[in-house]
Write an enzyme that holds these catalytic residues in place. Structure first.
Site, PDB file in Angstrom:
ATOM      1  CG  ASP A   1       9.434  -5.066  11.946  1.00  0.00           C
ATOM      2  OD1 ASP A   1      10.287  -4.251  12.357  1.00  0.00           O
ATOM      3  OD2 ASP A   1       8.968  -5.069  10.796  1.00  0.00           O
TER       4      ASP A   1
ATOM      5  CE  LYS B   1       0.649  -2.616   8.248  1.00  0.00           C
ATOM      6  NZ  LYS B   1       2.041  -2.184   8.353  1.00  0.00           N
TER       7      LYS B   1
HETATM    8  S1  IVH Z   1      -3.751   2.537   4.498  1.00  0.00           S
HETATM    9  C1  IVH Z   1      -5.900   5.531   6.902  1.00  0.00           C
HETATM   10  N1  IVH Z   1      -2.704   0.758   2.885  1.00  0.00           N
HETATM   11  O1  IVH Z   1       1.015   0.596   7.141  1.00  0.00           O
HETATM   12  C2  IVH Z   1      -5.259   4.391   6.218  1.00  0.00           C
HETATM   13  N2  IVH Z   1      -1.392   1.564   4.682  1.00  0.00           N
HETATM   14  O2  IVH Z   1       0.782   0.114  10.016  1.00  0.00           O
HETATM   15  C3  IVH Z   1      -3.870   4.225   6.603  1.00  0.00           C
HETATM   16  N3  IVH Z   1       0.856   0.613   4.783  1.00  0.00           N
HETATM   17  O3  IVH Z   1       0.755   3.947   8.115  1.00  0.00           O
HETATM   18  C4  IVH Z   1      -3.003   3.540   5.713  1.00  0.00           C
HETATM   19  N4  IVH Z   1       0.673  -0.665   3.000  1.00  0.00           N
HETATM   20  O4  IVH Z   1       2.439   3.313   6.228  1.00  0.00           O
HETATM   21  C5  IVH Z   1      -2.513   1.532   3.974  1.00  0.00           C
HETATM   22  N5  IVH Z   1      -1.883  -0.807   1.378  1.00  0.00           N
HETATM   23  C6  IVH Z   1      -1.701  -0.028   2.458  1.00  0.00           C
HETATM   24  C7  IVH Z   1      -0.496  -0.018   3.170  1.00  0.00           C
HETATM   25  C8  IVH Z   1      -0.384   0.787   4.298  1.00  0.00           C
HETATM   26  C9  IVH Z   1       1.472  -0.258   3.976  1.00  0.00           C
HETATM   27  C10 IVH Z   1       1.473   1.216   5.966  1.00  0.00           C
HETATM   28  C11 IVH Z   1       1.201   2.679   6.138  1.00  0.00           C
HETATM   29  C12 IVH Z   1       0.484   2.774   7.453  1.00  0.00           C
HETATM   30  C13 IVH Z   1       1.016   1.574   8.162  1.00  0.00           C
HETATM   31  C14 IVH Z   1       0.180   1.153   9.340  1.00  0.00           C
END
Ligand code: IVH
EC number: 6.5.1.2
Length: 694
Positions: A38, A118
């Site tokens: 990554d 995340k």
């Molecule tokens: S919110 C419109 N919340 O991270 C909001 N994403 O790098 C979009 N992800 O595409 C996503 N944990 O696959 C959100 N607590 C979290 C998350 C999360 C992992 C991922 C998701 C997103 C990516 C972006």
């Protein structure tokens, strides 16, 4: 291939970088088989973006910048609302700047943030119709994804049936926990497949595999909840107007798994400072989590704030990913060393091409045992994914199988003990020299004489080698019958050093049982476990009379450890008898033996029994001790904590109640601060336990 991180100097290098990034990202989303980790991918894309900023007229259509999933993937199931990606920040300053720009955009400070981990998996949309799970779709390019409904039923946390007959879409992350990943690779290699390099890749590959004769479980965590076109109007309105935190509560009530079930639940924060404090907390807990996170997602919590901020084509403006340093890197496995420990255990250790992970250069990683090597199908020369988080010893996650060239060589297991040439006992997962602790007698005796065990001053490894070579000592007990003449016969042993050593050995006979037990080196019992066993049973006779069930009454000894400790103590019987005959102390001062009526794990009971100013507390010591504590070793500090009724621990976690932080305290202190744990200086602590200082 370009070197990720290298500055792009011309259009040709730029074109190559774009090609590499597209390839890597396609592999990443297809099954996690990217040749770049990554960190390397992020650096490559940052380099591309930097070049594009200076040459806006030469941007290639394939460029991954500004695209969801780097533009790598497509699908044929349209999303009702675009599934966006997130922009990143990497420091408190960048986050603060982002929140200020958000405030400028909306015309006011964000009223409330939500802060959640995340999760490091892949995004999925789960469509429920009248409460029933009908369809699973990957994120794809953000507008349309791939139908992966075949995975329905294999994902924990994503129920087939919701608690209410609602029509909704739940979005979230599918991942493998560490345990699920281990299991997945075990099953996969058992079926002749190549192991996955890391949990994320394993989840991606597993999710997309349509036909498999076996299933491996994955876990889902929801992070958004939205209406579908045929959602009932009232519900649709509610979902549209609710705060993110309320939606997460609602999702959990429907029966969907969310971060609320983890050690790092989503929380809300009213200010930038609060957000940053929570970021530190989550970062501190990261090494202990049973699943991977690669950052923290911060969102404007209120629907009104989100609407006011709006979204770009790639990412919403009301949310941001605060990225944490990468804990995984790809490097090469150069060699496997087989080291014989003081108990005779033959442990493999991986020698790696040096790689930097989160500021530390890693050259070795643990390999647990031969079976583990076979299970992971590791080979010499393999590219391997190495994982290192916090203070934890680095480990090899798995080989990156598709980077194999065919030149990799099998790892050769030893057929005889690499130290003494004796046979190997392979009856247990951890191999052991047939000579047991006599194989590496010098190591066993050096450990026993060490300052945290019998503390025999003047008896270092060199002296022990002399004694063993001269045939004067064949086991631990022989130390206690050494005569003055025997010692004087050794080279470089004068009258004074002989007298001193005789005195030190005599004094060691009076050490408490906990230290004698520790000196024996029973496998699976270090210093703190030896203290717990000694305090629990009070005498060596009681310890030896204990069966596995009685042994399990000691806190921290489970069904697996208990029988092996009992068996090993039986193996040590002749040595223990011999030690007792020489007058070595076999009792623990201040401990009372268990009464037959007392059953059940003893932690609370023992604590009450112990009383003291630290009763019920878990204490961690870090940094240099000063004042009256200055000369205490870490082990003596731990003994002191336990005398005062507390529990000593070497790592800070949510269970820690007090951290004694001296000068030079580093990551443990920071972690304690992150978790809001009480801190004490050495002087404050000394006052607290004054009655228990010898
Ligand atoms: S919110 C419109 N919340 O991270 C909001 N994403 O790098 C979009 N992800 O595409 C996503 N944990 O696959 C959100 N607590 C979290 C998350 C999360 C992992 C991922 C998701 C997103 C990516 C972006």
């Amino acid at each position: 291939m370009t070197t990720p991180g290298a500055v792009i100097v011309d259009a040709a290098a730029y074109a190559q970088a774009v090609e590499d990034a597209v390839k890597a990202s396609a592999a990443y989303y297809a099954g996690g088989t990217s040749v770049l980790d990554d960190d390397a991918y992020d650096r490559l894309v940052r380099g591309i973006a930097a070049w594009e900023a200076g040459h806006p007229d030469q941007v290639l259509p394939d460029s991954p910048t500004g695209k969801v999933a780097g533009g790598a993937v497509e699908g044929d199931v349209p999303h009702t609302v675009a599934m966006l990606s997130l922009d990143n920040v990497f420091s408190p300053e960048e986050f603060t700047a982002w929140s200020a720009s958000l405030a400028r955009r909306t015309g006011h400070e964000v009223e409330r943030f939500s802060v959640e981990p995340k999760l490091d998996g892949l995004a999925i949309a789960a469509r429920y119709s009248h409460g029933r799970l009908r369809q699973l779709i990957t994120r794809g390019d953000g507008t349309a994804g791939e139908d992966v409904s075949h995975a329905i039923g294999t994902i924990e946390g994503l129920p087939d049936q919701l608690a209410e007959p609602v029509t909704v879409e739940v979005r979230g992350e599918v991942l493998m926990t560490t345990a699920q990943f281990e299991q997945a690779n075990e099953v996969r290699t058992a079926h002749g497949g190549q192991p996955f390099a890391n949990p994320r890749g394993a989840a991606a590959g597993t999710l997309r595999a349509k036909e498999r004769t076996y299933t491996v479980p994955m876990t889902f965590f929801g992070y958004s909840l939205l209406p579908l076109p045929d959602t009932e109007t009232a519900l649709a309105a509610r979902l549209g107007g609710n705060a993110h935190s309320e939606l997460m509560t609602q999702a959990a009530a429907y029966g969907v798994n969310t971060t609320a079930t983890t050690a790092v639940p989503g929380t809300t924060a009213d200010s930038v400072e609060q957000v940053l404090a929570r970021v530190r907390e989550i970062a501190a807990l990261r090494p202990d989590l049973p699943f991977g996170i690669d950052g923290i997602v911060i969102k404007a919590d209120l629907a009104a704030d989100q609407q006011a901020a709006g979204s770009g084509s790639r990412a919403p403006r009301w949310a941001i990913a605060y990225k944490l340093p990468a804990v995984e890197k790809i490097t090469r496995l150069l060699e496997v060393e087989w080291n014989v420990g003081r108990t005779g255990v033959i442990a493999p250790r991986a020698v790696l091409e040096p790689v930097e992970i989160d500021g530390a250069t890693i050259t070795y990683a643990t390999l647990h045992n031969p079976a583990d090597i076979t299970r992971r199908d590791l080979r010499l020369g393999d590219h391997v994914m190495v994982h290192r988080a916090g203070d934890v010893i680095p480990r090899i996650e798995a080989p990156v199988a598709h980077l194999r060239t065919g030149d990799e060589q099998p790892i050769v297991f030893p057929e005889v003990c690499p130290r003494c040439g004796a046979g190997i006992d392979t009856s247990e997962q951890r191999w052991r020299c047939a000579m047991g602790r006599n194989c590496h007698l010098v190591a066993a005796l050096s450990y026993a004489a060490g300052r945290d065990q019998l503390d025999i001053e003047g008896l270092g490894a060199t002296r022990i080698v002399q004694l063993v070579d001269a045939g004067l000592v064949a086991d631990l007990a022989d130390l206690f019958t050494l005569t003055r003449e025997q010692l004087l016969s050794l080279e470089r042993m004068g009258d004074t050093s002989t007298d001193n050593l005789i005195t030190a050995i005599a004094a060691a006979k009076a050490q408490p049982l906990s230290r004698v037990l520790c000196a024996l080196g029973v496998r699976g019992t270090g210093r703190s476990m030896s203290r717990r066993i000694a305090r629990h049973f009070a005498t060596m006779d009681n310890i030896r009379a204990a069966d596995a069930e009685a042994m399990q009454q000691v806190e921290g000894i489970g069904t697996e450890k208990a029988p092996s400790i009992v068996a090993e103590l039986a193996e040590l019987t002749p040595l223990i008898n011999k030690l007792a005959a020489t007058g070595v102390n076999m009792t623990e001062p201040g401990a009372t033996p268990p009464t037959p009526a007392a059953d059940g794990p003893d932690s609370s009971m023992e604590q009450e029994k112990a009383g003291g100013p630290l009763a019920g507390m878990t204490v961690v010591v870090t940094g240099a001790m000063t004042g009256v504590l200055e000369n205490l070793s870490r082990n003596q500090m731990n003994e002191l904590i336990e005398r005062a009724g507390g529990r000593s621990s070497s790592s800070v976690s949510k269970k820690t109640t007090l951290v004694v932080a001296g000068e030079g305290a580093g990551s443990k202190r920071a972690k304690a601060e992150g978790l809001g744990i009480r801190l004490a200086t050495p002087d404050e602590f000394a006052t607290l336990v004054a009655d228990f200082l010898k």
